[in-house]
Design an enzyme around this catalytic site. Sequence first.
Site, PDB file in Angstrom:
ATOM      1  N   GLU A 441       0.817  -1.148  -0.161  1.00 50.68           N
ATOM      2  CA  GLU A 441       0.074   0.149   0.091  1.00 50.68           C
ATOM      3  C   GLU A 441       0.832   1.250  -0.082  1.00 50.68           C
ATOM      4  O   GLU A 441       0.420   2.278   0.530  1.00 50.68           O
ATOM      5  CB  GLU A 441      -0.862  -0.074   1.397  1.00 50.68           C
ATOM      6  N   GLY A 442       2.071   1.197  -0.680  1.00 54.17           N
ATOM      7  CA  GLY A 442       2.710   2.343  -0.854  1.00 54.17           C
ATOM      8  C   GLY A 442       3.846   2.276   0.406  1.00 54.17           C
ATOM      9  O   GLY A 442       3.674   2.160   1.463  1.00 54.17           O
TER      10      GLY A 442
END
Length: 594
Positions: A441-442
């Site tokens: 998620e980054g």
Amino acid sequence: MPIYEVPVREMQFLIHDVLQTQNYSNLPGFADATPDFIDAVLGEAAKFNEQVVQPLNVVGDKEGCTRHDDGSVTTPTGFREAYKQFCEQGLGSIAMDPEYGGQGLPIFLAYATMEMTTSANHSFGMYPGLSGGAWRAIHAAASDEQKQTYLPKMTSGEWTGTMNLTEPQCGTDLGLIRSKAVPQEDGTYKISGQKIWISAGEHDMAYNIIHLVLARIEGAPEGIKGISLFIVPKFILDENGEPGERNPVSCGGLEEKMGIHGNATCVMNYDGATGYIVGEEHKGMRAMFIMMNEARLGVGLQGYASSEVAYQNAAAFARDRLQSRSITGAKNPDGPADPIIVHPDVRRMLMDTKAFTEAGRALVFWASLQADLEHKAEDEATRQKAGDYMALLTPVIKGYLTHRGYQATNDSLQLFGGSGFVEEWGMSQFVRDCRISTIYEGTNGIQALDLVGRKLMADGGRAWQTYFAEIDQLVEDLDGKEDLQVFVDGLRDTKTKLADATQWMGANAMANFDNAGAGSFDYLCLFGLTSLAHMWLLMAKSAAEQKDESDPFFANKLITGRYFVERILPEADAHLAKLKTGADSMMALEAAAF
């Protein structure tokens, strides 16, 4: 065998005493969420996660998932049955829209139960977690017809959802996506391409899987501005809205991973699969960010949820393990040695973990209440402020809580000594499972750049200025109160350093963008420390008001908070000093010299 007991008392303290959610009964969904009702939900969810989900944690790690020749995937023994019970208890639909079968309860209650499932079994919790993110993206961006078609059965858990972003040639840089979408005469699209690292992309826990897929329509602009979002169901629905013909989307393989073995991480192949566009053409990232932000908060929760279960096992081990004598004299004179909990360095690891975990939980619960206020508050000013806080603090929560959570989980393994390196104690799994939280998620580096490069500048800096002003007001209101002074001073000092860092960034980043990149992670950590200090002052205020000699809970809370201020907050000085060195020494070496 690892243990896990849901910290219900900690959750009740935050919900009822610190956040005082009972004061929001005028908001939709809050009237039903009385303290007694909330306690009942927490109790039942705790029982389910302790008795059903947690025992499957080691099973999932050892068995993993199995892909068969036809592309189908079998989850570990017991997962399918546990997921059915999860759905029957309504644990996935707590905060979902009642129009589509959800319970419409506050978001903070959903996050409380999500923490339980994550601590009990990280891999298992990812299945409903990802599905919830897909649900919210469809709810926010899809047409009314699409919502009516997909959301009711995603709400019930009969169908699950995924997010399909990453491809072999691109991860964070989604502008490099090659998956293509070819328009058809009937308004659908044919989706072709390959996606990798798709959590829960194929499994046997739900019959239909609703994939949200980023792809580029033929002739679309290059880069991120040309990306569209599509619903691509595993089974195409018939005229009655039931799964019919199998869509040509399949799991081409399962990744062999360091951890989260119980979750099916898939390579997904789209071979002309039928897809339905969500929202406007070339506006896919707008909708996908809704899901990504939801997921980032959930990943931040994973950071402290991992440290919670690791801490519980480490504390139990420290109380029982006999090793050496205390340096101040025997504490267990009738035994061959003292329990290792008497040793200051063991206490250091336990207290670091405990102080972080309790503040991390408070920050996520506080943020989830902001999410409720953003959507449900009666006045625009409250909604705007809550939305600003959510945007500003999402990268902090994702980045700092997972960074610190992984460190705490590692410390918990360290406390076991050699036993921590042996699989039978289960600590290795906690470390291996937690490791992904700083990446997906980054990555945390991306979160830091997002904070410095986007969130600080948004709306002329309105969000951070409002947040700083709220902290200043809290400090002013509580200054001089004897029980709270150490917390007040700690928050004031750390926030002053954060303000100094913010000004330095503003003065130096534009002159050399590498200065922003070089200092971004230290800035994120400094922001994280400030936010946790903010939470500790709020918790200390409530604990001091209720301190009772007959109940050690509140006194212990103040002791733990004081430890945070005295032993963890000083890290702010190092982050500020490193940030202010700029990028010169970091960027001086030629690439060939590495």
